[in-house]
Design a protein around this motif. Structure first.
Motif, PDB file in Angstrom:
ATOM      1  N   GLN A 120     -16.489  10.882  -4.310  1.00 42.10           N
ATOM      2  CA  GLN A 120     -17.765  10.796  -3.893  1.00 42.10           C
ATOM      3  C   GLN A 120     -17.958  10.889  -2.557  1.00 42.10           C
ATOM      4  O   GLN A 120     -19.128  11.619  -2.034  1.00 42.10           O
ATOM      5  N   VAL A 121     -17.432  10.386  -1.458  1.00 41.03           N
ATOM      6  CA  VAL A 121     -17.416  10.118  -0.151  1.00 41.03           C
ATOM      7  C   VAL A 121     -16.083  10.479   0.584  1.00 41.03           C
ATOM      8  O   VAL A 121     -15.118  10.305   0.004  1.00 41.03           O
ATOM      9  N   SER A 122     -16.165  10.885   1.996  1.00 38.85           N
ATOM     10  CA  SER A 122     -15.087  11.058   2.651  1.00 38.85           C
ATOM     11  C   SER A 122     -14.505   9.875   3.064  1.00 38.85           C
ATOM     12  O   SER A 122     -15.146   9.034   3.740  1.00 38.85           O
ATOM     13  N   LEU A 123     -13.057   9.688   2.714  1.00 36.03           N
ATOM     14  CA  LEU A 123     -12.433   8.235   3.045  1.00 36.03           C
ATOM     15  C   LEU A 123     -11.206   8.834   3.787  1.00 36.03           C
ATOM     16  O   LEU A 123     -10.016   8.820   3.286  1.00 36.03           O
ATOM     17  N   ASN A 124     -11.275   9.209   5.145  1.00 40.50           N
ATOM     18  CA  ASN A 124     -10.259   9.850   5.818  1.00 40.50           C
ATOM     19  C   ASN A 124      -9.531   8.928   6.602  1.00 40.50           C
ATOM     20  O   ASN A 124      -9.130   8.915   7.828  1.00 40.50           O
ATOM     21  N   TYR A 125      -8.712   7.898   5.925  1.00 39.15           N
ATOM     22  CA  TYR A 125      -7.810   6.882   6.691  1.00 39.15           C
ATOM     23  C   TYR A 125      -6.708   6.486   5.566  1.00 39.15           C
ATOM     24  O   TYR A 125      -7.099   6.486   4.347  1.00 39.15           O
ATOM     25  N   PRO A 126      -5.586   5.948   5.765  1.00 38.10           N
ATOM     26  CA  PRO A 126      -4.666   5.434   5.170  1.00 38.10           C
ATOM     27  C   PRO A 126      -5.301   4.056   4.411  1.00 38.10           C
ATOM     28  O   PRO A 126      -6.044   3.313   5.138  1.00 38.10           O
ATOM     29  N   ILE A 127      -4.964   3.702   3.315  1.00 38.40           N
ATOM     30  CA  ILE A 127      -5.571   2.413   2.737  1.00 38.40           C
ATOM     31  C   ILE A 127      -4.228   1.769   2.453  1.00 38.40           C
ATOM     32  O   ILE A 127      -3.325   2.292   1.339  1.00 38.40           O
ATOM     33  N   HIS A 128      -4.075   0.642   2.711  1.00 33.23           N
ATOM     34  CA  HIS A 128      -2.769  -0.382   2.461  1.00 33.23           C
ATOM     35  C   HIS A 128      -3.222  -1.493   1.491  1.00 33.23           C
ATOM     36  O   HIS A 128      -4.154  -2.274   2.053  1.00 33.23           O
ATOM     37  N   ILE A 129      -2.754  -1.646   0.400  1.00 29.46           N
ATOM     38  CA  ILE A 129      -3.234  -2.995  -0.569  1.00 29.46           C
ATOM     39  C   ILE A 129      -2.348  -4.095  -0.132  1.00 29.46           C
ATOM     40  O   ILE A 129      -0.962  -3.858  -0.519  1.00 29.46           O
ATOM     41  N   LEU A 130      -2.833  -5.191   0.278  1.00 22.48           N
ATOM     42  CA  LEU A 130      -1.764  -6.399   0.704  1.00 22.48           C
ATOM     43  C   LEU A 130      -1.735  -7.277  -0.248  1.00 22.48           C
ATOM     44  O   LEU A 130      -1.145  -8.015  -0.443  1.00 22.48           O
ATOM     45  N   GLY A 131      -2.976  -7.076  -1.466  1.00 22.17           N
ATOM     46  CA  GLY A 131      -2.827  -8.222  -2.472  1.00 22.17           C
ATOM     47  C   GLY A 131      -1.878  -7.970  -3.392  1.00 22.17           C
ATOM     48  O   GLY A 131      -1.226  -6.937  -3.678  1.00 22.17           O
ATOM     49  N   GLY A 132      -1.257  -9.121  -3.743  1.00 23.97           N
ATOM     50  CA  GLY A 132       0.090  -9.122  -4.681  1.00 23.97           C
ATOM     51  C   GLY A 132       1.359  -9.063  -3.968  1.00 23.97           C
ATOM     52  O   GLY A 132       2.134  -9.245  -4.637  1.00 23.97           O
ATOM     53  N   LEU A 133       1.214  -8.882  -2.606  1.00 20.71           N
ATOM     54  CA  LEU A 133       2.523  -8.958  -1.863  1.00 20.71           C
ATOM     55  C   LEU A 133       2.856 -10.241  -1.431  1.00 20.71           C
ATOM     56  O   LEU A 133       1.854 -11.066  -1.218  1.00 20.71           O
ATOM     57  N   THR A 134       4.094 -10.743  -1.243  1.00 21.01           N
ATOM     58  CA  THR A 134       4.514 -11.910  -0.681  1.00 21.01           C
ATOM     59  C   THR A 134       4.183 -12.048   0.739  1.00 21.01           C
ATOM     60  O   THR A 134       3.983 -10.823   1.407  1.00 21.01           O
ATOM     61  N   PRO A 135       3.952 -13.119   1.466  1.00 17.60           N
ATOM     62  CA  PRO A 135       3.764 -13.127   2.795  1.00 17.60           C
ATOM     63  C   PRO A 135       4.393 -12.255   3.585  1.00 17.60           C
ATOM     64  O   PRO A 135       3.888 -11.794   4.516  1.00 17.60           O
ATOM     65  N   THR A 136       5.914 -12.284   3.377  1.00 21.29           N
ATOM     66  CA  THR A 136       6.475 -11.618   4.493  1.00 21.29           C
ATOM     67  C   THR A 136       6.359 -10.096   4.216  1.00 21.29           C
ATOM     68  O   THR A 136       6.303  -9.309   5.266  1.00 21.29           O
ATOM     69  N   LYS A 137       6.198  -9.563   2.873  1.00 20.41           N
ATOM     70  CA  LYS A 137       5.761  -8.099   2.523  1.00 20.41           C
ATOM     71  C   LYS A 137       4.494  -7.717   3.462  1.00 20.41           C
ATOM     72  O   LYS A 137       4.071  -6.510   3.921  1.00 20.41           O
ATOM     73  N   ARG A 138       3.331  -8.477   3.092  1.00 19.37           N
ATOM     74  CA  ARG A 138       2.413  -8.356   3.912  1.00 19.37           C
ATOM     75  C   ARG A 138       2.301  -8.080   5.422  1.00 19.37           C
ATOM     76  O   ARG A 138       1.461  -7.583   6.073  1.00 19.37           O
ATOM     77  N   LEU A 139       3.332  -9.121   5.880  1.00 12.00           N
ATOM     78  CA  LEU A 139       3.299  -9.310   7.293  1.00 12.00           C
ATOM     79  C   LEU A 139       4.020  -7.627   7.614  1.00 12.00           C
ATOM     80  O   LEU A 139       3.793  -6.865   8.585  1.00 12.00           O
ATOM     81  N   ASP A 140       5.195  -7.183   6.870  1.00  9.35           N
ATOM     82  CA  ASP A 140       5.618  -6.181   7.270  1.00  9.35           C
ATOM     83  C   ASP A 140       4.619  -4.850   7.084  1.00  9.35           C
ATOM     84  O   ASP A 140       4.653  -3.880   8.063  1.00  9.35           O
ATOM     85  N   MET A 141       3.847  -4.996   6.099  1.00  6.53           N
ATOM     86  CA  MET A 141       2.819  -3.881   5.811  1.00  6.53           C
ATOM     87  C   MET A 141       1.809  -3.937   6.868  1.00  6.53           C
ATOM     88  O   MET A 141       1.499  -2.608   7.270  1.00  6.53           O
ATOM     89  N   SER A 142       1.463  -5.061   7.647  1.00  3.42           N
ATOM     90  CA  SER A 142       0.340  -4.963   8.815  1.00  3.42           C
ATOM     91  C   SER A 142       0.948  -4.508   9.810  1.00  3.42           C
ATOM     92  O   SER A 142       0.188  -4.256  10.774  1.00  3.42           O
ATOM     93  N   LYS A 143       2.426  -4.106   9.880  1.00  2.00           N
ATOM     94  CA  LYS A 143       2.788  -3.541  11.135  1.00  2.00           C
ATOM     95  C   LYS A 143       2.458  -1.847  11.182  1.00  2.00           C
ATOM     96  O   LYS A 143       2.762  -1.250  11.808  1.00  2.00           O
ATOM     97  N   GLN A 144       1.877  -1.413   9.907  1.00  2.00           N
ATOM     98  CA  GLN A 144       1.534  -0.027   9.899  1.00  2.00           C
ATOM     99  C   GLN A 144       0.629   0.155  11.012  1.00  2.00           C
ATOM    100  O   GLN A 144      -0.189  -0.674  11.456  1.00  2.00           O
ATOM    101  N   PRO A 145       0.797   1.537  11.531  1.00  2.00           N
ATOM    102  CA  PRO A 145       0.043   1.961  12.902  1.00  2.00           C
ATOM    103  C   PRO A 145      -1.547   1.845  12.683  1.00  2.00           C
ATOM    104  O   PRO A 145      -2.196   1.747  13.606  1.00  2.00           O
ATOM    105  N   SER A 146      -2.158   2.097  11.166  1.00  3.94           N
ATOM    106  CA  SER A 146      -3.546   2.414  11.175  1.00  3.94           C
ATOM    107  C   SER A 146      -3.670   2.358   9.952  1.00  3.94           C
ATOM    108  O   SER A 146      -2.885   2.285   8.828  1.00  3.94           O
ATOM    109  N   GLY A 147      -5.220   2.112   9.689  1.00  3.18           N
ATOM    110  CA  GLY A 147      -5.510   2.209   8.121  1.00  3.18           C
ATOM    111  C   GLY A 147      -6.524   1.269   7.795  1.00  3.18           C
ATOM    112  O   GLY A 147      -6.693   0.046   8.518  1.00  3.18           O
ATOM    113  N   LEU A 148      -6.768   0.849   6.573  1.00  2.00           N
ATOM    114  CA  LEU A 148      -7.520  -0.185   6.010  1.00  2.00           C
ATOM    115  C   LEU A 148      -6.673  -0.944   5.381  1.00  2.00           C
ATOM    116  O   LEU A 148      -5.941  -0.558   4.459  1.00  2.00           O
ATOM    117  N   PHE A 149      -6.820  -2.265   5.650  1.00  2.18           N
ATOM    118  CA  PHE A 149      -5.797  -3.014   5.001  1.00  2.18           C
ATOM    119  C   PHE A 149      -6.735  -4.222   4.062  1.00  2.18           C
ATOM    120  O   PHE A 149      -7.814  -4.651   4.510  1.00  2.18           O
TER     121      PHE A 149
END
Length: 161
Positions: A120-149
């Motif tokens: 429906q709308v342009s969403l031109n950015y990476p989307i990272h889902i942190l829900g359901g991840l362990t705290p360690t994996k969330r921290l690792d994922m948060s190191k991605q250079p850009s996007g919506l977390f």
């Protein structure tokens, strides 16, 4: 700082961001003409939505005008669309890490709505889902250079305990 200082409105730098948010103007309802024109600019030409809902358009216009919004948007009036499209506008302005906090019971619903929103709308950015991840994996994922977390309020603690 004493209670008297707070009551007298003494300037305290700790409250600058709260004061900025509280100072955002209240946005009046938008006309049908503005709704139609704004919708035509925001919705993809292939969208099967006729228009945005008025609260969606008013919230997104507020974001564009004032650089932020506090939206009291009712159930079923498109908060997910507003959040993701505002993130798209922020990304286009050069914001590279955007955090979307949702109630824990809405993470699955929010993730489920992403494919529909992209139609429906342009969403031109990476989307990272942190829900359901362990705290360690969330921290690792948060190191991605850009996007919506996307994560729930209850997952704000990023380190293992």
């Amino acid at each position: 700082m004493s209670l008297l200082d707070l009551l007298e409105g003494s300037e305290d730098k700790r409250y600058d961001e709260i004061n900025r948010i509280m100072g955002l103007p209240r946005v009046a309802d938008i006309s049908d003409e503005v709704l139609k024109e704004f919708s035509s600019k925001v919705l993809l030409h292939t969208s099967d939505w006729d228009m945005l809902q008025k609260p969606q358009a008013a919230a997104l216009i507020s974001y564009l005008r004032f650089g932020g919004l506090v939206g009291a948007i009712g159930v079923g009036f498109g908060k997910t669309c507003v959040a993701f499209k505002a993130a798209d506008f922020a990304y286009k302005k050069g914001k590279r890490k955007i955090l979307l906090l949702v109630p824990a019971n809405c993470v699955v619903k929010t993730v489920h709505e992403i494919p529909e929103l992209r139609q429906q709308v342009s969403l031109n950015y990476p989307i990272h889902i942190l829900g359901g991840l362990t705290p360690t994996k969330r921290l690792d994922m948060s190191k991605q250079p850009s996007g919506l977390f996307v994560m729930s309020y209850s997952q704000l603690q990023l380190k293992d305990t």
